[in-house]
Design a protein around this motif. Sequence first.
Motif, mmCIF file in Angstrom:
data_model
loop_
_atom_site.group_PDB
_atom_site.id
_atom_site.type_symbol
_atom_site.label_atom_id
_atom_site.label_comp_id
_atom_site.label_asym_id
_atom_site.label_seq_id
_atom_site.Cartn_x
_atom_site.Cartn_y
_atom_site.Cartn_z
ATOM 1 N N ALA A 85 0.826 -1.216 0.000
ATOM 2 C CA ALA A 85 0.000 0.000 0.000
ATOM 3 C C ALA A 85 0.857 1.261 0.000
ATOM 4 O O ALA A 85 0.397 2.333 -0.407
ATOM 5 C CB ALA A 85 -0.930 0.001 1.204
ATOM 6 N N GLN A 86 2.113 1.140 0.456
ATOM 7 C CA GLN A 86 3.026 2.291 0.466
ATOM 8 C C GLN A 86 3.931 2.327 -0.772
ATOM 9 O O GLN A 86 4.728 3.257 -0.932
ATOM 10 C CB GLN A 86 3.910 2.244 1.727
ATOM 11 N N ASN A 87 3.784 1.322 -1.619
ATOM 12 C CA ASN A 87 4.555 1.233 -2.866
ATOM 13 C C ASN A 87 4.203 2.402 -3.791
ATOM 14 O O ASN A 87 3.040 2.748 -3.962
ATOM 15 C CB ASN A 87 4.194 -0.125 -3.494
ATOM 16 N N ASN A 88 5.209 3.040 -4.373
ATOM 17 C CA ASN A 88 4.976 4.210 -5.230
ATOM 18 C C ASN A 88 4.032 3.910 -6.385
ATOM 19 O O ASN A 88 3.186 4.738 -6.743
ATOM 20 C CB ASN A 88 6.309 4.743 -5.780
ATOM 21 N N GLN A 89 4.170 2.725 -6.975
ATOM 22 C CA GLN A 89 3.310 2.364 -8.096
ATOM 23 C C GLN A 89 1.855 2.257 -7.640
ATOM 24 O O GLN A 89 0.932 2.687 -8.344
ATOM 25 C CB GLN A 89 3.752 1.044 -8.725
ATOM 26 N N PHE A 90 1.654 1.709 -6.438
ATOM 27 C CA PHE A 90 0.296 1.581 -5.909
ATOM 28 C C PHE A 90 -0.291 2.960 -5.621
ATOM 29 O O PHE A 90 -1.458 3.233 -5.938
ATOM 30 C CB PHE A 90 0.308 0.723 -4.638
ATOM 31 N N VAL A 91 0.494 3.831 -5.007
ATOM 32 C CA VAL A 91 0.035 5.190 -4.695
ATOM 33 C C VAL A 91 -0.323 5.943 -5.979
ATOM 34 O O VAL A 91 -1.352 6.631 -6.055
ATOM 35 C CB VAL A 91 1.116 5.967 -3.904
ATOM 36 N N GLU A 92 0.511 5.797 -6.996
ATOM 37 C CA GLU A 92 0.242 6.448 -8.291
ATOM 38 C C GLU A 92 -1.039 5.900 -8.918
ATOM 39 O O GLU A 92 -1.807 6.641 -9.526
ATOM 40 C CB GLU A 92 1.427 6.240 -9.239
ATOM 41 N N LEU A 93 -1.265 4.588 -8.775
ATOM 42 C CA LEU A 93 -2.492 3.975 -9.291
ATOM 43 C C LEU A 93 -3.714 4.583 -8.617
ATOM 44 O O LEU A 93 -4.693 4.937 -9.282
ATOM 45 C CB LEU A 93 -2.466 2.461 -9.052
ATOM 46 N N VAL A 94 -3.666 4.715 -7.290
ATOM 47 C CA VAL A 94 -4.782 5.300 -6.544
ATOM 48 C C VAL A 94 -5.041 6.735 -6.995
ATOM 49 O O VAL A 94 -6.195 7.139 -7.216
ATOM 50 C CB VAL A 94 -4.507 5.246 -5.022
ATOM 51 N N ASN A 95 -3.983 7.509 -7.166
ATOM 52 C CA ASN A 95 -4.129 8.896 -7.624
ATOM 53 C C ASN A 95 -4.740 8.957 -9.026
ATOM 54 O O ASN A 95 -5.602 9.805 -9.304
ATOM 55 C CB ASN A 95 -2.780 9.611 -7.616
ATOM 56 N N LYS A 96 -4.315 8.056 -9.876
ATOM 57 C CA LYS A 96 -4.834 8.020 -11.253
ATOM 58 C C LYS A 96 -6.314 7.654 -11.256
ATOM 59 O O LYS A 96 -7.122 8.258 -11.978
ATOM 60 C CB LYS A 96 -4.037 7.006 -12.080
ATOM 61 N N ILE A 97 -6.676 6.660 -10.458
ATOM 62 C CA ILE A 97 -8.079 6.256 -10.367
ATOM 63 C C ILE A 97 -8.934 7.422 -9.860
ATOM 64 O O ILE A 97 -10.039 7.659 -10.356
ATOM 65 C CB ILE A 97 -8.227 5.017 -9.455
ATOM 66 N N GLY A 98 -8.425 8.167 -8.899
ATOM 67 C CA GLY A 98 -9.154 9.321 -8.375
ATOM 68 C C GLY A 98 -9.463 10.345 -9.447
ATOM 69 O O GLY A 98 -10.575 10.882 -9.519
ATOM 70 N N LYS A 99 -8.489 10.608 -10.306
ATOM 71 C CA LYS A 99 -8.681 11.579 -11.397
ATOM 72 C C LYS A 99 -9.729 11.084 -12.395
ATOM 73 O O LYS A 99 -10.553 11.865 -12.884
ATOM 74 C CB LYS A 99 -7.349 11.825 -12.115
ATOM 75 N N GLU A 118 -6.746 8.063 -20.182
ATOM 76 C CA GLU A 118 -6.439 8.721 -21.464
ATOM 77 C C GLU A 118 -5.892 7.759 -22.512
ATOM 78 O O GLU A 118 -5.906 8.048 -23.715
ATOM 79 C CB GLU A 118 -5.446 9.876 -21.238
ATOM 80 N N ASN A 119 -5.423 6.590 -22.078
ATOM 81 C CA ASN A 119 -4.886 5.592 -23.012
ATOM 82 C C ASN A 119 -5.903 4.506 -23.364
ATOM 83 O O ASN A 119 -5.579 3.529 -24.033
ATOM 84 C CB ASN A 119 -3.629 4.951 -22.424
ATOM 85 N N GLY A 120 -7.145 4.677 -22.875
ATOM 86 C CA GLY A 120 -8.195 3.715 -23.204
ATOM 87 C C GLY A 120 -8.259 2.510 -22.297
ATOM 88 O O GLY A 120 -9.000 1.561 -22.569
ATOM 89 N N LYS A 121 -7.502 2.531 -21.198
ATOM 90 C CA LYS A 121 -7.530 1.401 -20.258
ATOM 91 C C LYS A 121 -8.573 1.663 -19.180
ATOM 92 O O LYS A 121 -8.650 2.759 -18.616
ATOM 93 C CB LYS A 121 -6.164 1.211 -19.603
ATOM 94 N N THR A 122 -9.366 0.643 -18.896
ATOM 95 C CA THR A 122 -10.382 0.774 -17.852
ATOM 96 C C THR A 122 -9.729 0.683 -16.473
ATOM 97 O O THR A 122 -8.600 0.182 -16.334
ATOM 98 C CB THR A 122 -11.455 -0.319 -17.957
ATOM 99 N N ILE A 123 -10.448 1.124 -15.465
ATOM 100 C CA ILE A 123 -9.950 1.012 -14.087
ATOM 101 C C ILE A 123 -9.716 -0.456 -13.742
ATOM 102 O O ILE A 123 -8.726 -0.803 -13.087
ATOM 103 C CB ILE A 123 -10.943 1.662 -13.103
ATOM 104 N N GLU A 124 -10.604 -1.319 -14.214
ATOM 105 C CA GLU A 124 -10.421 -2.749 -13.954
ATOM 106 C C GLU A 124 -9.124 -3.256 -14.576
ATOM 107 O O GLU A 124 -8.378 -4.022 -13.948
ATOM 108 C CB GLU A 124 -11.608 -3.543 -14.498
ATOM 109 N N GLU A 125 -8.839 -2.843 -15.812
ATOM 110 C CA GLU A 125 -7.599 -3.264 -16.480
ATOM 111 C C GLU A 125 -6.381 -2.709 -15.754
ATOM 112 O O GLU A 125 -5.344 -3.388 -15.656
ATOM 113 C CB GLU A 125 -7.616 -2.808 -17.937
ATOM 114 N N LEU A 126 -6.484 -1.496 -15.249
ATOM 115 C CA LEU A 126 -5.368 -0.904 -14.506
ATOM 116 C C LEU A 126 -5.059 -1.703 -13.244
ATOM 117 O O LEU A 126 -3.897 -1.895 -12.894
ATOM 118 C CB LEU A 126 -5.695 0.554 -14.134
#
Length: 302
Positions: A85-99, A118-126
């Motif tokens: 949960a503190q992993n940078n990639q995970f944090v970035e994912l959460v921020n992206k989902i929020g946007k 913006e790249n056509g990927k769904t939240i589920e795919e992310l």
Amino acid sequence: MQKPNTMALIKELRERTDAPMVDCKKALESSDWNVEKAIAWLQENGKAKAAKKAGRIAAEGLVSAVADEKGAVIFEVNSETDFVAQNNQFVELVNKIGKILLVNDFTTNEQALALKDENGKTIEELTVDATATIGEKIAFRRVKKVSLSDNQSVGAYVHTNGRVASLVLVEGKDAETARNVSMHVAAMNPEYALVSQVSEQELTKLTSEIKSEIENDPKNASKPEKIKEMMVKGRVEKELAKNVLELQEFVMDSAFKVSEYLKSKKLALIDAVRFEVGEGITKEESDFAAEVAAQVASATKK
């Protein structure tokens, strides 16, 4: 042909994806040491891994709340461990989902999962891609969106550890005051925002119990009925204040109840919502000592 700098490529792929080093090496070997192809390989092969992890319990993670002039969203994304949960990639994912959630319309979790970046990927795919590269089950669990009318404000608050988030919706234009109450909600965790949200059955039961206590107390035998009624009303309100936001003492100024504080700012409470990481999820309990004993026993037999 010049031999590729394998360690440098593995390092680059690991930094870009957070995938385990062994997986990075395997992905590059399978992609002729092309980093972009290796990323695609990790994502593609990760889908199978993600499917295997689907049955695991993900009860850690982060909650978040974001707002703009049109509304706000509060949501939860889970991982299997607090470390991830503190992993940078995970944090970035959460921020992206929020946007993504903030700028799109939806009413259900299923609709939210189908929203695209913006790249056509769904939240589920992310989340599937994140499961593949991070190595733990990553799951989008829940979300609530609030849309604002002309004379409404919303206050969003996320505690510093990312484990508690809250939203408070008010009538009136003052997002800062709404955020102050949102901080109160995060700290006090009221079950209801308004007395009107308490069920009639629960209210009747509470009133009946308190009235019975007062009536059966010998000290109150000679008191007038009106005094007893006032006592019942006061006791009921005090009891409700344990779980009802509008009746609680405001944590930033105990001279006010929350409703009084808002009224002093020419605002009125409409609703509130609070998310805490993992609430309601049944976690697997592991007996570490028993696990070690079993491993020792197994090794001894060999």
